[in-house]
Design an enzyme around this catalytic site. Structure first.
Site, PDB file in Angstrom:
ATOM      1  CD  GLU B  65      -2.593  -1.197   2.657  1.00  0.00           C
ATOM      2  OE1 GLU B  65      -3.746  -1.618   2.636  1.00  0.00           O
ATOM      3  OE2 GLU B  65      -2.013  -0.806   3.693  1.00  0.00           O
ATOM      4  CG  ASP B 236      -4.733  -4.202   9.853  1.00  0.00           C
ATOM      5  OD1 ASP B 236      -5.057  -5.312   9.377  1.00  0.00           O
ATOM      6  OD2 ASP B 236      -3.572  -3.919  10.161  1.00  0.00           O
TER       7      ASP B 236
END
Lengths: 349, 349
Positions: B65, B236
C-alpha cells in the site's frame, strides 16, 4: 552496538552518482536501446499489469504524484513532482525516485533515483513508439523545446530510429545553444533554428517538449504537413497542452493508457469519446499503426507507470555484480519477526 | 569524477540503525509521548489535510500500500506491506518506509525507515485515543495478541494513560513469554495468562492485536463487560477482523477516517450506515467521547496516513543537529536545471 542487520534488511540503492556511472559504463545509446527493448517487451504483456491512474496531489504551484503498478511478481512505483516554477529558482522542474518490491513478501528490492532514469525512459519510450509509427525512411527530427529532456530524445531517436539530423528550436535561444553543444560529436547533424517553422523544414518526425503549465500552441495546424510523425511529450497534465486542436483532428492518435491520457494528454482538448489507439495493441500486432504515407501519426505521450517499472527492472538487472549501488539499512529484520521490540532493545545493550 | 552534488541533491535518510539510536537517545517513553502529542495536534487540524484512502495492490498472499497525505506545506507518504504468511518464513509481516517532501518545490526532505516508526506511531495513536475514551481510572490493560506490536502498546499505555498492569495472552505461549521478558524492568506489572478470558479479568482497557488475515473472533460478546475501552488494532484490512459483531453492536465506535475504516476495520461487519464517530471530532471537542461509566468505547483503528505524516514530521524535527541520519544523493541537481544531460556528460569527463 547492535549486530549487523541481515542481508534481508538491505535494499540496494542507486544514487544519482551511481546512475551516471552506470550509464557511462554501459554507454548511453546502449542504455536507451536496452530500455526501449525492455519497455517494448512489457507493452507486449500489457494486459498482465495492474493499471491505476497516477495518484496526484495538486497545489497551486505544482503536483506530486505516485505511479504504482505490478506484473504480479514485482511491484513498482515512482514518486515524481512537476513544478514548472522551479526552473526560475534554479531547481529541477521534475525530480523522481522509484522502488521495486517483491509481491510475494512485500520486501523492497531496489530504491533508485529516477530523475535521470525518467529522462532516459521517456526518450526510450518515444523512440520505441516512433519505430512503430513514424515513416520508415525518417532521417530528420524537429526538436521543439530544448529543455532537460531534449538531448535524451535526440540520442534515443538516433540510436533506435536511425535519425541522423536534428533541427532544434526553443523560445530561449540559449537553451538551443546548450542542447546543440551537448549533442556535438554524437554522430548527429545538429541545426539550430530561429523559429518552429524553420525547425520543421524537411522533418519527418516532430518532437514537442515544452514545459509551461498552460494551454500553449507550440504547433499550429498550417505548420504540420502530411505524412509526419508527431511525438508530443510536453502536454502531460490537466491544463497543459502544446498542439492546436486542429492538428489532433487531422491525426491518427496513439496513447499509452486512455483513462490517464484523456485527462493529462493533448487529447484533453477533444471529446471524451474521440477514437484513439492504445500503443500496446500496435506493438502486439492487434491493430495497425501507420497505414498510409500521407497519414499524420501522433503519439500523445504522458508517461505511464509500466514504463517506470520497465526502467527499474532494467536497472535492478544491470547493477547485479557491479559496484553501482549501495546497500541501505531500510527494512527492520529482527531474527524473530515477532520480536521487533527485542531488536530495538538489543541495539541499546 | 563529477563534482560533489549540491546540498539540494541530498535527502536525509534515517536507517533502521539510526532510528533505533534516535529512540534510545531520547528514551522510548518520551518518543511515544511526543509522538502522541504530535498526532493529537495534527488531528486538531484534521480538516486541513488531503485525505485519500490508501492505494492498495492486493495479491493472494498480501498487500502493498501507498498512503499519501498533505497539509498544504508538506507532503508525506508511507509504503507499507502486509503479508501474514511472512512470519513462518522468518520475515516481518509488515515493513514500511516513508517520505516527506516540500509541497512548494516537490523536493524530498526526509526518507525514513518506518517499520519501527509505524510500531511507535500505532502505539502512540492507540494510547492517545484511549486518553480521550477510556475510563479515567484505568490501571489494567489486557493485551490479546503478543506479536511485534504488543510491547510498544504496553509501554505507550503506561507512558500516556498511566496503565500500571498488563495482562498478556497469545495463542502461542512463547509469544507471551517473549513479550513478558521484553517488558521486564519497565515499571509495569506483567501477568502472563493462559486464555483470553483470564487476560480480561479486571482489565478496564482491552487491546486486541492479532495477525491472521481472516475473520477471527478473538473476543466474543460474553467476554466483554460494561464500562471497558476496547482498542482494536488487528482488524485492519478487508476480510480481517477480530471482534464478534455483537460486541460492535453494544459499543460506541470511534474511527480515524470512515471511508477507509468501513472497508478495512472491524466495522466492515456492520451496515455501511452504522453510526460511528470520528476521533478528531472528539479531540477537538466537537462531539463527546465517553458519556457514561457503563458504556463500552471501541477505537476501531486501521492506521491512517495523517498518523504517518505526524511521525515523519516528528522524526524530521528530531534529527536536526544530530548524527542520526545520512545524506542520500537521491535528487539530480544540475547547476542549470535545464542541463540534466550536461550534468551526466560532465560526470564522465
Amino acid at each position: 552496538m547492535s549486530p549487523l542487520p541481515s542481508e534481508l534488511a538491505y535494499v540496494p540503492f542507486v544514487s544519482v552518482e551511481n546512475m551516471m556511472r552506470l550509464v557511462h559504463h554501459l554507454g548511453i545509446e546502449r542504455v536507451l536501446t536496452d530500455l526501449a527493448d525492455r519497455i517494448e517487451a512489457d507493452f507486449l504483456r500489457w494486459e498482465l499489469f495492474d493499471k491505476t491512474p497516477r495518484v496526484a496531489s495538486h497545489s497551486d504551484v505544482g503536483v506530486i504524484e505516485l505511479m504504482p503498478t505490478s506484473d504480479g511478481e514485482m511491484y513498482g512505483f515512482k514518486y515524481v513532482n512537476g513544478h514548472p516554477k522551479n526552473m526560475k529558482d534554479g531547481l529541477q522542474t521534475v525530480t523522481a525516485f522509484g522502488l521495486l518490491a517483491d509481491v510475494d513478501t512485500g520486501y523492497p528490492k531496489l530504491l533508485s533515483e529516477m530523475t535521470l532514469l525518467t529522462a532516459l525512459r521517456t526518450a526510450a519510450t518515444s523512440a520505441m513508439a516512433a519505430k512503430h509509427l513514424a515513416p520508415k525512411a525518417a532521417k530528420t527530427m524537429a526538436m521543439i523545446g530544448n529543455g532537460a529532456q531534449s538531448e535524451f530524445q535526440c540520442i534515443a531517436f538516433k540510436a533506435i530510429c536511425g535519425i541522423d539530423t536534428v533541427r532544434l528550436y526553443d523560445v530561449d535561444p540559449s537553451a538551443t545553444d546548450r542542447c546543440a553543444a551537448n549533442l556535438a560529436q554524437r554522430g548527429l547533424t545538429v541545426v539550430a533554428c530561429r523559429s518552429a517553422e524553420e525547425a520543421l523544414e524537411g522533418a519527418q518526425i516532430i518532437t514537442t517538449c515544452t514545459a509551461d503549465k498552460q494551454y500553449a500552441t507550440i504547433l499550429t495546424d498550417n505548420m504540420v504537413g502530411s505524412g509526419v510523425h508527431i511525438n508530443a511529450i510536453g502536454g502531460d497534465c490537466p491544463g497543459k497542452t502544446e498542439l492546436h486542436r486542429d492538428i489532433l483532428l487531422r491525426s491518427e492518435i496513439f496513447v499509452e493508457y486512455p483513462p490517464q491520457t484523456r485527462v493529462e494528454g493533448e487529447i484533453q482538448q477533444l471529446d471524451p469519446d474521440h477514437a484513439v489507439t492504445e500503443l500496446w495493441q500496435v506493438i502486439s500486432g492487434q491493430v495497425p499503426g501507420r497505414t498510409a504515407a500521407r497519414q499524420i501519426t501522433l503519439f500523445d505521450s504522458v508517461g505511464f507507470a509500466i514504463e517506470d517499472f520497465s526502467a527499474l527492472s532494467y536497472v535492478l538487472a544491470a547493477i547485479e555484480g557491479t559496484e553501482f549501488f549501495a546497500n541501505l539499512d531500510m527494512i527492520a529484520d529482527p531474527d524473530d519477526p515477532r520480536d521487533l521490540f527485542g531488536m530495538l532493545q538489543r541495539a541499546r545493550d
